[in-house]
Design a protein around this motif. Structure first.
Motif, PDB file in Angstrom:
ATOM      1  N   ARG A  46       0.790  -1.239   0.000  1.00  0.00           N
ATOM      2  CA  ARG A  46       0.000   0.000   0.000  1.00  0.00           C
ATOM      3  C   ARG A  46       0.814   1.277   0.000  1.00  0.00           C
ATOM      4  NH1 ARG A  46      -4.389  -0.161  -1.288  1.00  0.00           N
ATOM      5  NH2 ARG A  46      -5.531   1.514  -0.356  1.00  0.00           N
ATOM      6  N   THR A  47       1.894   1.294   0.728  1.00  0.00           N
ATOM      7  CA  THR A  47       2.643   2.547   0.872  1.00  0.00           C
ATOM      8  C   THR A  47       3.992   2.453   0.170  1.00  0.00           C
ATOM      9  OG1 THR A  47       3.738   1.838   2.902  1.00  0.00           O
ATOM     10  CG2 THR A  47       1.580   2.940   3.145  1.00  0.00           C
ATOM     11  N   ARG A  48       4.602   3.601  -0.033  1.00  0.00           N
ATOM     12  CA  ARG A  48       5.952   3.630  -0.601  1.00  0.00           C
ATOM     13  C   ARG A  48       6.914   2.907   0.348  1.00  0.00           C
ATOM     14  NH1 ARG A  48       8.960   5.837  -4.418  1.00  0.00           N
ATOM     15  NH2 ARG A  48      11.053   6.567  -3.948  1.00  0.00           N
ATOM     16  N   SER A  49       6.712   3.092   1.631  1.00  0.00           N
ATOM     17  CA  SER A  49       7.554   2.425   2.621  1.00  0.00           C
ATOM     18  C   SER A  49       7.437   0.907   2.500  1.00  0.00           C
ATOM     19  CB  SER A  49       7.175   2.879   4.032  1.00  0.00           C
ATOM     20  OG  SER A  49       7.942   2.198   4.983  1.00  0.00           O
ATOM     21  N   ALA A  50       6.233   0.407   2.336  1.00  0.00           N
ATOM     22  CA  ALA A  50       6.022  -1.042   2.173  1.00  0.00           C
ATOM     23  C   ALA A  50       6.686  -1.532   0.879  1.00  0.00           C
ATOM     24  CB  ALA A  50       4.533  -1.371   2.170  1.00  0.00           C
ATOM     25  N   LEU A  51       6.596  -0.738  -0.173  1.00  0.00           N
ATOM     26  CA  LEU A  51       7.219  -1.093  -1.449  1.00  0.00           C
ATOM     27  C   LEU A  51       8.744  -1.155  -1.297  1.00  0.00           C
ATOM     28  CD1 LEU A  51       7.128  -1.600  -4.512  1.00  0.00           C
ATOM     29  CD2 LEU A  51       6.997   0.881  -4.831  1.00  0.00           C
ATOM     30  N   LEU A  52       9.323  -0.144  -0.672  1.00  0.00           N
ATOM     31  CA  LEU A  52      10.775  -0.123  -0.472  1.00  0.00           C
ATOM     32  C   LEU A  52      11.238  -1.263   0.423  1.00  0.00           C
ATOM     33  CD1 LEU A  52      11.755   3.631  -0.119  1.00  0.00           C
ATOM     34  CD2 LEU A  52      12.743   1.950  -1.677  1.00  0.00           C
ATOM     35  N   THR A  53      10.492  -1.527   1.475  1.00  0.00           N
ATOM     36  CA  THR A  53      10.863  -2.609   2.385  1.00  0.00           C
ATOM     37  C   THR A  53      10.834  -3.948   1.653  1.00  0.00           C
ATOM     38  OG1 THR A  53      10.081  -1.377   4.298  1.00  0.00           O
ATOM     39  CG2 THR A  53      10.271  -3.768   4.551  1.00  0.00           C
ATOM     40  N   ALA A  54       9.805  -4.196   0.859  1.00  0.00           N
ATOM     41  CA  ALA A  54       9.724  -5.444   0.098  1.00  0.00           C
ATOM     42  C   ALA A  54      10.874  -5.534  -0.905  1.00  0.00           C
ATOM     43  CB  ALA A  54       8.378  -5.535  -0.619  1.00  0.00           C
ATOM     44  N   LEU A  55      11.177  -4.436  -1.576  1.00  0.00           N
ATOM     45  CA  LEU A  55      12.270  -4.389  -2.540  1.00  0.00           C
ATOM     46  C   LEU A  55      13.593  -4.732  -1.855  1.00  0.00           C
ATOM     47  CD1 LEU A  55      12.948  -1.451  -4.988  1.00  0.00           C
ATOM     48  CD2 LEU A  55      14.758  -2.420  -3.627  1.00  0.00           C
ATOM     49  N   VAL A  56      13.880  -4.098  -0.716  1.00  0.00           N
ATOM     50  CA  VAL A  56      15.151  -4.311  -0.029  1.00  0.00           C
ATOM     51  C   VAL A  56      15.249  -5.733   0.509  1.00  0.00           C
ATOM     52  CG1 VAL A  56      16.577  -3.586   1.933  1.00  0.00           C
ATOM     53  CG2 VAL A  56      15.513  -1.872   0.463  1.00  0.00           C
ATOM     54  N   ARG A  57      14.164  -6.248   1.060  1.00  0.00           N
ATOM     55  CA  ARG A  57      14.190  -7.635   1.550  1.00  0.00           C
ATOM     56  C   ARG A  57      14.499  -8.608   0.392  1.00  0.00           C
ATOM     57  NH1 ARG A  57      12.787  -7.908   6.732  1.00  0.00           N
ATOM     58  NH2 ARG A  57      11.335  -6.390   7.580  1.00  0.00           N
ATOM     59  N   ARG A  58      13.894  -8.393  -0.734  1.00  0.00           N
ATOM     60  CA  ARG A  58      14.122  -9.267  -1.888  1.00  0.00           C
ATOM     61  C   ARG A  58      15.543  -9.099  -2.418  1.00  0.00           C
ATOM     62  NH1 ARG A  58      13.669 -13.885  -4.399  1.00  0.00           N
ATOM     63  NH2 ARG A  58      13.456 -13.684  -6.643  1.00  0.00           N
ATOM     64  N   LEU A  59      16.017  -7.895  -2.475  1.00  0.00           N
ATOM     65  CA  LEU A  59      17.374  -7.617  -2.941  1.00  0.00           C
ATOM     66  C   LEU A  59      18.393  -8.340  -2.058  1.00  0.00           C
ATOM     67  CD1 LEU A  59      19.110  -5.877  -4.888  1.00  0.00           C
ATOM     68  CD2 LEU A  59      18.985  -4.068  -3.186  1.00  0.00           C
ATOM     69  N   VAL A  60      18.237  -8.214  -0.759  1.00  0.00           N
ATOM     70  CA  VAL A  60      19.149  -8.875   0.179  1.00  0.00           C
ATOM     71  C   VAL A  60      19.039 -10.393   0.050  1.00  0.00           C
ATOM     72  CG1 VAL A  60      19.604  -9.277   2.642  1.00  0.00           C
ATOM     73  CG2 VAL A  60      19.298  -6.943   1.785  1.00  0.00           C
ATOM     74  N   ALA A  61      17.847 -10.914  -0.086  1.00  0.00           N
ATOM     75  CA  ALA A  61      17.670 -12.363  -0.231  1.00  0.00           C
ATOM     76  C   ALA A  61      18.374 -12.878  -1.486  1.00  0.00           C
ATOM     77  CB  ALA A  61      16.182 -12.722  -0.272  1.00  0.00           C
ATOM     78  N   ARG A  62      18.239 -12.153  -2.587  1.00  0.00           N
ATOM     79  CA  ARG A  62      18.894 -12.574  -3.828  1.00  0.00           C
ATOM     80  C   ARG A  62      20.408 -12.472  -3.712  1.00  0.00           C
ATOM     81  NH1 ARG A  62      15.783  -9.580  -8.601  1.00  0.00           N
ATOM     82  NH2 ARG A  62      17.259 -10.757  -9.861  1.00  0.00           N
ATOM     83  N   ASP A  63      20.895 -11.378  -3.128  1.00  0.00           N
ATOM     84  CA  ASP A  63      22.340 -11.217  -2.941  1.00  0.00           C
ATOM     85  C   ASP A  63      22.902 -12.318  -2.043  1.00  0.00           C
ATOM     86  OD1 ASP A  63      22.421  -8.952  -4.532  1.00  0.00           O
ATOM     87  OD2 ASP A  63      22.578  -7.547  -2.850  1.00  0.00           O
ATOM     88  N   GLN A  64      22.210 -12.584  -0.939  1.00  0.00           N
ATOM     89  CA  GLN A  64      22.672 -13.606  -0.001  1.00  0.00           C
ATOM     90  C   GLN A  64      22.718 -14.980  -0.668  1.00  0.00           C
ATOM     91  OE1 GLN A  64      24.320 -11.895   2.435  1.00  0.00           O
ATOM     92  NE2 GLN A  64      23.632 -13.547   3.713  1.00  0.00           N
ATOM     93  N   ALA A  65      21.701 -15.300  -1.427  1.00  0.00           N
ATOM     94  CA  ALA A  65      21.670 -16.595  -2.113  1.00  0.00           C
ATOM     95  C   ALA A  65      22.845 -16.702  -3.090  1.00  0.00           C
ATOM     96  CB  ALA A  65      20.343 -16.779  -2.843  1.00  0.00           C
ATOM     97  N   GLU A  66      23.116 -15.637  -3.815  1.00  0.00           N
ATOM     98  CA  GLU A  66      24.223 -15.634  -4.775  1.00  0.00           C
ATOM     99  C   GLU A  66      25.574 -15.801  -4.061  1.00  0.00           C
ATOM    100  OE1 GLU A  66      24.907 -12.736  -8.328  1.00  0.00           O
ATOM    101  OE2 GLU A  66      25.742 -11.798  -6.524  1.00  0.00           O
ATOM    102  N   LEU A  67      25.771 -15.061  -2.970  1.00  0.00           N
ATOM    103  CA  LEU A  67      27.038 -15.142  -2.240  1.00  0.00           C
ATOM    104  C   LEU A  67      27.203 -16.488  -1.541  1.00  0.00           C
ATOM    105  CD1 LEU A  67      27.090 -11.527  -0.837  1.00  0.00           C
ATOM    106  CD2 LEU A  67      28.589 -12.469  -2.615  1.00  0.00           C
ATOM    107  N   GLN A  68      26.110 -17.031  -1.049  1.00  0.00           N
ATOM    108  CA  GLN A  68      26.156 -18.349  -0.418  1.00  0.00           C
ATOM    109  C   GLN A  68      26.557 -19.402  -1.450  1.00  0.00           C
ATOM    110  OE1 GLN A  68      25.796 -18.996   2.847  1.00  0.00           O
ATOM    111  NE2 GLN A  68      26.096 -21.181   2.582  1.00  0.00           N
ATOM    112  N   GLU A  69      25.909 -19.374  -2.590  1.00  0.00           N
ATOM    113  CA  GLU A  69      26.203 -20.353  -3.642  1.00  0.00           C
ATOM    114  C   GLU A  69      27.648 -20.224  -4.126  1.00  0.00           C
ATOM    115  OE1 GLU A  69      25.180 -21.168  -8.285  1.00  0.00           O
ATOM    116  OE2 GLU A  69      23.607 -20.243  -7.084  1.00  0.00           O
ATOM    117  N   ALA A  70      28.093 -18.990  -4.345  1.00  0.00           N
ATOM    118  CA  ALA A  70      29.465 -18.771  -4.810  1.00  0.00           C
ATOM    119  C   ALA A  70      30.466 -19.315  -3.794  1.00  0.00           C
ATOM    120  CB  ALA A  70      29.704 -17.282  -5.061  1.00  0.00           C
ATOM    121  N   GLY A  71      30.227 -19.042  -2.523  1.00  0.00           N
ATOM    122  CA  GLY A  71      31.133 -19.512  -1.485  1.00  0.00           C
ATOM    123  C   GLY A  71      31.154 -21.017  -1.356  1.00  0.00           C
ATOM    124  N   GLU A  72      30.011 -21.654  -1.578  1.00  0.00           N
ATOM    125  CA  GLU A  72      29.932 -23.113  -1.469  1.00  0.00           C
ATOM    126  C   GLU A  72      30.598 -23.823  -2.640  1.00  0.00           C
ATOM    127  OE1 GLU A  72      25.749 -23.865  -1.031  1.00  0.00           O
ATOM    128  OE2 GLU A  72      25.773 -23.348   1.112  1.00  0.00           O
TER     129      GLU A  72
END
Length: 186
Positions: A46-72
């Motif tokens: 509903r809000t810009r804040s909710a949109l940004l929070t969802a975006l950042v959570r997804r961004l971090v999740a994708r980055d973490q998955a990539e770094l985890q896989e690369a390290g493994e």
């Protein structure tokens, strides 16, 4: 609320932010980028804040998955040159293709987090296999306080990526070699 739909919207928001910046990040622009009817993003976030929070959570999740896989999948680096190779691969990934899009979005979010403690908390660097690999390498080479050195090394690599992001030019290998040598100093 459909988690799958929220993921689609967050991924589209990352694309919009990378292409258009914070000013261009609107609910309507995300609807268009996701190929969904007008009002969909507003219905889920509903809000810009909710949109940004969802975006950042997804961004971090994708980055973490990539770094985890690369390290493994990466063999443990035995020499400074091998650690430099690994960092070089990371910088190339973050400067090209989908990695470039996420890098542009990540840095925009980092600036936004200056005024938003919730975003700042989500963006705090997390543990992953890639970070652990660097820390273990430094510890194996007798570096005092490998945790601090790892944070410094990776922050400097991040700075090089930021410096080269506007042009997409590769980070010079000698710059990475210098960072690894500095991290190894006793």
């Amino acid at each position: 609320m459909s988690e799958e739909r929220r993921t689609v919207l967050a991924d589209a928001a990352i694309e919009v932010l990378a292409a258009s910046g914070m000013r261009g990040l609107t609910h309507r622009a995300v609807d268009r980028a996701a190929g969904l009817p007008a009002g969909t993003t507003s219905a889920y976030l509903r809000t810009r804040s909710a949109l940004l929070t969802a975006l950042v959570r997804r961004l971090v999740a994708r980055d973490q998955a990539e770094l985890q896989e690369a390290g493994e999948r990466m063999p443990f680096p035995r020499t400074p040159a091998e650690l430099t190779d690994a960092l070089e691969g990371l910088t190339v990934a973050r400067l090209t293709g989908e990695g470039r899009v996420r890098s542009l979005a990540r840095y925009a979010c980092a600036l936004e987090s200056v005024r938003d403690p919730e975003l700042r908390e989500i963006l705090v660097p997390r543990e992953n296999a890639g970070r652990e690999l660097a820390r273990a390498f430094l510890a194996a080479h007798g570096v005092p306080d490998p945790e601090v050195r790892t944070r410094s090394l990776l922050a400097c690599v991040d700075g090089l990526v930021l410096d080269h992001l506007p042009t997409g030019t590769p980070v010079p290998r000698d710059a990475l070699e210098g960072l690894v040598a500095a991290a190894l100093r006793r």
